[in-house]
Scaffold this motif. Structure first.
Motif, PDB file in Angstrom:
ATOM      1  N   ARG A 171       0.854  -1.191   0.000  1.00 40.31           N
ATOM      2  CA  ARG A 171       0.000   0.000   0.000  1.00 40.31           C
ATOM      3  C   ARG A 171       0.887   1.236   0.000  1.00 40.31           C
ATOM      4  NH1 ARG A 171      -5.513   1.009   3.398  1.00 40.31           N
ATOM      5  NH2 ARG A 171      -5.657   3.252   3.120  1.00 40.31           N
ATOM      6  N   ALA A 172       0.741   2.089  -0.998  1.00 42.41           N
ATOM      7  CA  ALA A 172       1.625   3.252  -1.118  1.00 42.41           C
ATOM      8  C   ALA A 172       0.957   4.329  -1.951  1.00 42.41           C
ATOM      9  CB  ALA A 172       2.945   2.853  -1.765  1.00 42.41           C
ATOM     10  N   LYS A 173       1.293   5.570  -1.657  1.00 41.04           N
ATOM     11  CA  LYS A 173       0.873   6.668  -2.518  1.00 41.04           C
ATOM     12  C   LYS A 173       1.615   6.575  -3.839  1.00 41.04           C
ATOM     13  CE  LYS A 173       0.070   9.845   1.364  1.00 41.04           C
ATOM     14  NZ  LYS A 173       0.516  11.112   2.000  1.00 41.04           N
ATOM     15  N   ASP A 174       1.047   7.167  -4.877  1.00 41.60           N
ATOM     16  CA  ASP A 174       1.678   7.099  -6.191  1.00 41.60           C
ATOM     17  C   ASP A 174       3.095   7.678  -6.156  1.00 41.60           C
ATOM     18  OD1 ASP A 174       0.931   6.301  -9.024  1.00 41.60           O
ATOM     19  OD2 ASP A 174       1.677   8.329  -9.383  1.00 41.60           O
ATOM     20  N   SER A 175       3.269   8.751  -5.408  1.00 41.91           N
ATOM     21  CA  SER A 175       4.571   9.416  -5.343  1.00 41.91           C
ATOM     22  C   SER A 175       5.610   8.605  -4.575  1.00 41.91           C
ATOM     23  CB  SER A 175       4.422  10.794  -4.688  1.00 41.91           C
ATOM     24  OG  SER A 175       3.881  10.664  -3.377  1.00 41.91           O
ATOM     25  N   GLU A 176       5.175   7.591  -3.808  1.00 41.36           N
ATOM     26  CA  GLU A 176       6.092   6.786  -3.004  1.00 41.36           C
ATOM     27  C   GLU A 176       6.547   5.512  -3.715  1.00 41.36           C
ATOM     28  OE1 GLU A 176       4.157   7.817   1.393  1.00 41.36           O
ATOM     29  OE2 GLU A 176       3.474   6.047   0.269  1.00 41.36           O
ATOM     30  N   LYS A 177       5.852   5.141  -4.768  1.00 46.96           N
ATOM     31  CA  LYS A 177       6.066   3.826  -5.367  1.00 46.96           C
ATOM     32  C   LYS A 177       7.504   3.593  -5.822  1.00 46.96           C
ATOM     33  CE  LYS A 177       1.393   3.250  -7.330  1.00 46.96           C
ATOM     34  NZ  LYS A 177       0.676   3.110  -8.629  1.00 46.96           N
ATOM     35  N   PHE A 178       8.082   4.569  -6.516  1.00 44.19           N
ATOM     36  CA  PHE A 178       9.384   4.340  -7.134  1.00 44.19           C
ATOM     37  C   PHE A 178      10.457   4.050  -6.093  1.00 44.19           C
ATOM     38  CE2 PHE A 178      13.408   5.484  -9.117  1.00 44.19           C
ATOM     39  CZ  PHE A 178      13.314   4.797 -10.324  1.00 44.19           C
TER      40      PHE A 178
END
Length: 518
Positions: free
Chosen positions: A221-228
């Motif tokens: 579970r992660a925000k889009d900005s955290e994925k990378f």
């Protein structure tokens, strides 16, 4: 069954071989001979089973090249599917010199009219709303259409297009063949088949079942900005032998590939804008183990069969359950264990549950590694590399090594070597353009309403009720766009598309690589 056994001509067989396909899928195997014979066909199959080629190949073979009229009409529920279908027809029909045009809302209708007038296509692909616009303007003539295809019919039903479909069919008075494809067969779809089809042959392909006992399935579970950043830390801890990253758009492929390369990972990407030669070259290097990570869209990875893939990362959650099955099926092959990790934003959690229900498999939660754990993983990999180096003949380096030892301690030299062999990615910042998540089913779209700053925003514009999460027409450049499972096109992004004739997702920030020390 091989494509050579289906009665296709040499030009099409060449195109099929060029695309890398050898064996027909069940829907292709059963549909192509019937369609070539001119029969009406009802094909019941899920997304991702090869339906496009099942109707495209017979259409291309049956075209009369001397006629400068529209001979086949293909109706798709969304502009994304319409564009993909047009691209597939173009690839398969290149040797046949088939003229194909796509029409959809959000693009300049004047430009479409000029193109239709100057070079009448043999095959026309379009969304219902824009097709009706052209028919009412008399800029499209369907009198000579002999074959009509209704693709993803149940999706068009969910999006409120059934009346439009019947209106369009009333213009195709001389059709000889109707091909209808749908994942499900609700009563309104059956009514269309009874009203507009003649003794149709029914082809049913069972939905894919997930037989993936050897695949460990996780979600993060992660925000889009955290994925990378999280994904990079997972690489460092998990150390995959061969990994495939699936993303939703071509732009994402390019951004993530460049970001991984900037952080020292051995990665390359493939998508539909690359030449066939370039895609083949990348896949050849990946198969040979000269690449560790392959970044791809679903379309580019179609038919991908590479042994030894240990990890699949769904950077963007798949747009439908069948795509999920297809993606994670790239690992866990030939009796080997595999791992799949799916990144899920908070707004996509309920959609993930939908995938779990339909695949009858549960994903286990995975806690992202910390920076310290990632560094420990990097150093562990670096130490393994050093141990491998120690097995080699190092005699020609000993004199220089002795000279270095006069100026530096052995510990400092070993530390420098570890730093060099590990990915010091903390110094490299990578920003990936943001992308709206796919909501699960979303809320009902508004009924009626205005034209939403552009062409028809479905759930606005035409007064139909919609079930997508994002209302179409956002930013004024989308025709009947939905997001959300059982919205349009199994959750392909509807809102937020920028610019005429553009099907890149809008919004977000530009791709940036910079050194934090600067």
């Amino acid at each position: 069954m091989k494509f050579t056994e289906l009665g296709l001509n040499d030009e099409l067989l060449k195109a099929i071989k060029r695309s890398g396909f050898e064996e027909a899928t069940p829907i292709q195997e059963q549909t192509i001979p019937l369609a070539l014979a001119g029969k009406d066909v009802i094909g019941q199959a899920q997304t991702g089973t090869g339906k496009t080629a099942a109707f495209a190949l017979p259409i291309l073979q049956n075209l009369d090249k001397d006629k400068k009229v529209i001979q086949a009409l293909i109706i798709e529920p969304t502009r994304e599917l319409a564009i993909q279908t047009q691209e597939e027809l173009f690839r398969l029909g290149r040797d046949e010199h088939a003229r194909v045009q796509v029409v959809y809302g959000g693009a300049d209708i004047g430009r479409q009219i000029r193109s239709l007038k100057n070079n009448v296509p043999a095959i026309l692909v379009g969304t219902p709303g824009r097709l009706l616009d052209h028919l009412k303007r008399k800029t499209v003539n369907l009198e000579d259409v002999s074959t009509i295809v209704l693709d993803e019919a149940d999706e068009m039903l969910d999006m409120g297009f059934i009346q439009d479909i019947e209106s369009i069919l009333s213009y195709v008075k001389n059709r000889k063949q109707t091909l209808l494809f749908s994942a499900t067969m609700p009563k309104p779809i059956l009514n269309i088949s009874e009203k507009f089809m003649h003794d149709p042959e029914v082809v049913q392909v069972k939905a894919k079942e997930l037989t993936a006992d050897l695949i460990d399935q996780y979600y993060v579970r992660a925000k889009d900005s955290e994925k990378f950043d999280i994904m990079c830390r997972l690489f460092d801890v998990q150390n995959p032998d061969l990994a495939v990253i699936f993303v939703r758009t071509k732009r994402r492929v390019d951004e993530i590939t460049r970001g991984l390369q900037a952080r020292g990972y051995n990665a390359a990407g493939i998508h539909g804008d690359l030449s066939q030669a370039r895609r083949i070259s990348v896949l050849k290097r990946f198969r040979a183990g000269k690449l560790d990570i392959l970044v791809a869209t679903d379309v580019a990875a179609r038919g991908l069969d590479i042994s030894g893939v240990t990890h699949v990362y769904n950077y963007d959650i798949p747009q439908d359950p069948d795509s999920y099955v297809h993606r994670i099926g790239r690992t866990g092959r030939a009796g080997q264990n595999g791992n799949s990790i799916t990144f899920v934003t908070p707004g996509e959690m309920s959609y993930m549950k939908t995938i779990e229900r339909l695949t009858k498999k549960k994903m286990m939660p995975l806690t992202p590694p910390t920076d310290d754990q990632a560094l420990h993983g990097q150093l562990k990999i670096a130490k393994t590399k050093i141990e491998d180096l120690m097995k080699e003949d190092l005699s020609k380096y000993t004199d220089d090594a002795s000279e270095l030892l006069e100026n530096y301690s052995a510990v400092d030299l070993a530390a420098a070597l570890l730093k060099n062999l590990s990915k010091d990615s903390a110094d490299v910042e990578v920003n990936i353009s943001s992308q709206k998540p796919l909501p699960s089913r979303g809320g009902n779209g508004r009924r009626g309403g205005g034209r939403s700053r552009g062409n028809y925003g479905h759930g606005g514009g035409r007064g139909r009720s919609g079930r997508g999460g994002y209302r179409g027409g956002e930013r004024g450049h989308n025709d009947h766009g939905y997001s959300g499972y059982r919205g349009g096109d199994h959750g392909r992004s509807g809102g937020g598309y920028r610019g005429n004739n553009s099907h890149r997702s809008g919004g977000g920030h530009s791709f940036v690589i910079k050194n934090k020390k600067d």
